[in-house]
Design a protein around this motif. Structure first.
Motif, PDB file in Angstrom:
ATOM      1  N   TYR A 163      19.100  19.299  11.509  1.00 31.30           N
ATOM      2  CA  TYR A 163      20.333  18.293  10.995  1.00 31.30           C
ATOM      3  C   TYR A 163      21.506  19.596  11.256  1.00 31.30           C
ATOM      4  O   TYR A 163      22.632  19.067  11.501  1.00 31.30           O
ATOM      5  CB  TYR A 163      20.528  17.575   9.873  1.00 31.30           C
ATOM      6  CG  TYR A 163      19.952  16.201   9.945  1.00 31.30           C
ATOM      7  CD1 TYR A 163      20.688  15.113  10.654  1.00 31.30           C
ATOM      8  CD2 TYR A 163      18.590  15.879   9.499  1.00 31.30           C
ATOM      9  CE1 TYR A 163      19.916  13.947  10.597  1.00 31.30           C
ATOM     10  CE2 TYR A 163      18.054  14.814   9.728  1.00 31.30           C
ATOM     11  CZ  TYR A 163      18.655  13.882  10.332  1.00 31.30           C
ATOM     12  OH  TYR A 163      17.872  12.505  10.488  1.00 31.30           O
ATOM     13  N   LEU A 177      23.375  20.091  14.617  1.00 31.91           N
ATOM     14  CA  LEU A 177      24.326  19.023  15.138  1.00 31.91           C
ATOM     15  C   LEU A 177      25.687  19.358  14.932  1.00 31.91           C
ATOM     16  O   LEU A 177      25.755  20.095  13.830  1.00 31.91           O
ATOM     17  CB  LEU A 177      23.963  17.589  14.255  1.00 31.91           C
ATOM     18  CG  LEU A 177      22.382  17.005  14.461  1.00 31.91           C
ATOM     19  CD1 LEU A 177      22.317  15.720  13.821  1.00 31.91           C
ATOM     20  CD2 LEU A 177      22.238  17.018  16.102  1.00 31.91           C
ATOM     21  N   GLY A 227      26.565  18.522  11.332  1.00 30.69           N
ATOM     22  CA  GLY A 227      25.103  18.195  10.720  1.00 30.69           C
ATOM     23  C   GLY A 227      25.515  18.526   8.972  1.00 30.69           C
ATOM     24  O   GLY A 227      25.270  17.804   8.185  1.00 30.69           O
ATOM     25  N   LEU A 262      26.962  15.518   7.322  1.00 36.19           N
ATOM     26  CA  LEU A 262      25.895  14.339   7.221  1.00 36.19           C
ATOM     27  C   LEU A 262      25.146  14.836   5.971  1.00 36.19           C
ATOM     28  O   LEU A 262      24.621  13.855   5.349  1.00 36.19           O
ATOM     29  CB  LEU A 262      25.038  14.471   8.308  1.00 36.19           C
ATOM     30  CG  LEU A 262      25.711  13.852   9.869  1.00 36.19           C
ATOM     31  CD1 LEU A 262      24.591  13.893  10.821  1.00 36.19           C
ATOM     32  CD2 LEU A 262      26.017  12.519   9.587  1.00 36.19           C
ATOM     33  N   SER A 303      23.080   9.710  10.629  1.00 35.48           N
ATOM     34  CA  SER A 303      22.961  10.243  12.060  1.00 35.48           C
ATOM     35  C   SER A 303      22.977   9.498  13.135  1.00 35.48           C
ATOM     36  O   SER A 303      23.770   9.485  14.097  1.00 35.48           O
ATOM     37  CB  SER A 303      21.550  11.308  12.096  1.00 35.48           C
ATOM     38  OG  SER A 303      21.461  11.845  13.515  1.00 35.48           O
ATOM     39  N   SER A 332      26.700   8.089  13.629  1.00 32.37           N
ATOM     40  CA  SER A 332      27.356   9.011  13.920  1.00 32.37           C
ATOM     41  C   SER A 332      27.387   9.391  15.385  1.00 32.37           C
ATOM     42  O   SER A 332      28.089  10.199  16.000  1.00 32.37           O
ATOM     43  CB  SER A 332      27.340  10.673  13.215  1.00 32.37           C
ATOM     44  OG  SER A 332      26.093  11.061  13.289  1.00 32.37           O
ATOM     45  N   ASP A 360      24.735  11.061  16.607  1.00 34.06           N
ATOM     46  CA  ASP A 360      24.008  12.390  16.983  1.00 34.06           C
ATOM     47  C   ASP A 360      22.486  12.290  17.008  1.00 34.06           C
ATOM     48  O   ASP A 360      21.853  13.301  16.935  1.00 34.06           O
ATOM     49  CB  ASP A 360      24.451  13.300  15.828  1.00 34.06           C
ATOM     50  CG  ASP A 360      25.848  13.790  15.867  1.00 34.06           C
ATOM     51  OD1 ASP A 360      26.260  13.886  17.002  1.00 34.06           O
ATOM     52  OD2 ASP A 360      26.594  13.991  14.768  1.00 34.06           O
ATOM     53  N   ASP A 361      22.065  10.826  16.537  1.00 35.71           N
ATOM     54  CA  ASP A 361      20.550  10.765  16.629  1.00 35.71           C
ATOM     55  C   ASP A 361      20.237  10.585  17.856  1.00 35.71           C
ATOM     56  O   ASP A 361      20.742   9.493  18.628  1.00 35.71           O
ATOM     57  CB  ASP A 361      20.251   9.847  15.794  1.00 35.71           C
ATOM     58  CG  ASP A 361      18.723   9.822  15.350  1.00 35.71           C
ATOM     59  OD1 ASP A 361      18.198  10.954  15.608  1.00 35.71           O
ATOM     60  OD2 ASP A 361      18.523   8.716  14.790  1.00 35.71           O
TER      61      ASP A 361
END
Length: 222
Positions: free
Chosen positions: A98, A101, A104, A107, A216, A219, A221-222
């Motif tokens: 994470y 990212l 990250g 998060l 995540s 957002s 980013d996943d």
């Protein structure tokens, strides 16, 4: 009159024992959270790779079994730290991922803060209201069975929607477990602070991981 005095004495004794279990549980929980954070930091510093689902689940259930087996002896303290330290070790690679990212760190801090709010809020509610949440036991058992089946499904089917649904289910189940376990301590249903600590720790761990996954995903980013 004597019977009334005996009843009052038993009630006071029960309250004192419950308070002692509660105090020991929160003290041990704090120590295991710190130790888990330390092992996670070590895993991140040495770039420990993910252990994989089979090793993670195998190690978790083995240490959980040993913790329950020796919960009434001094060895139980060793195994509770072994269990939480192992989970902290598995958390290290996840946090490293994470942190890679763009946002990250935000998060992780948001998930950490959310986990703290959920735990403190639910524990505080159970402690102040002193309600009996034993009725949640059946719901928790059924929910764990559903979650276990969903986890098996995820091993073969990589479905993002199922992953999010499972994360939400873990948060719901863990929240119910915090209420249930705290209530059990207050009302004398749980007298072993080692077992109570494990239950609360695992609940906190699952909420944190699940919040990370949900945040995540939303957002982007996943």
């Amino acid at each position: 009159m004597n019977e009334q005095n005996v009843s009052i004495g038993r009630t006071r004794q029960g309250v004192l024992e419950s308070n002692k279990v509660l105090k020991n549980t929160y003290l041990l929980l704090s120590m295991t959270l710190l130790f888990s954070g330390l092992t996670a930091a070590v895993a991140m510093a040495f770039n420990v790779p993910p252990l994989g689902p089979l090793i993670t689940l195998g190690g978790y259930f083995l240490l959980l079994f040993l913790t329950h087996k020796f919960a009434n002896s001094a060895a139980g303290l060793f195994f509770v730290f072994a269990l939480t330290g192992f989970l902290g070790l598995t958390l290290g690679p996840i946090l490293s991922m994470y942190l890679g990212l763009p946002n990250g760190d935000q998060l992780i801090m948001t998930a950490l803060g959310g986990t703290g709010v959920i735990f403190l809020g639910l524990s505080g509610y159970a402690l102040t209201t002193r309600k009996d949440f034993s009725f949640l036991g059946g719901f928790i058992v059924a929910g764990v069975m559903v979650a276990f089946l969903a986890m098996i499904g995820l091993l073969f089917l990589q479905i993002p929607a199922l992953q999010l649904a499972l994360s939400a289910l873990f948060i719901l189940l863990s929240s119910a477990l915090i209420l249930y376990q705290t209530s059990q301590i207050i009302h004398g249903g749980e007298t072993n602070y080692i077992l109570a600590t494990v239950t609360l720790y695992v609940s906190i761990y699952n909420i944190f991981i699940s919040l990370l996954q949900i945040l995540s995903a939303f957002s982007g980013d996943d």
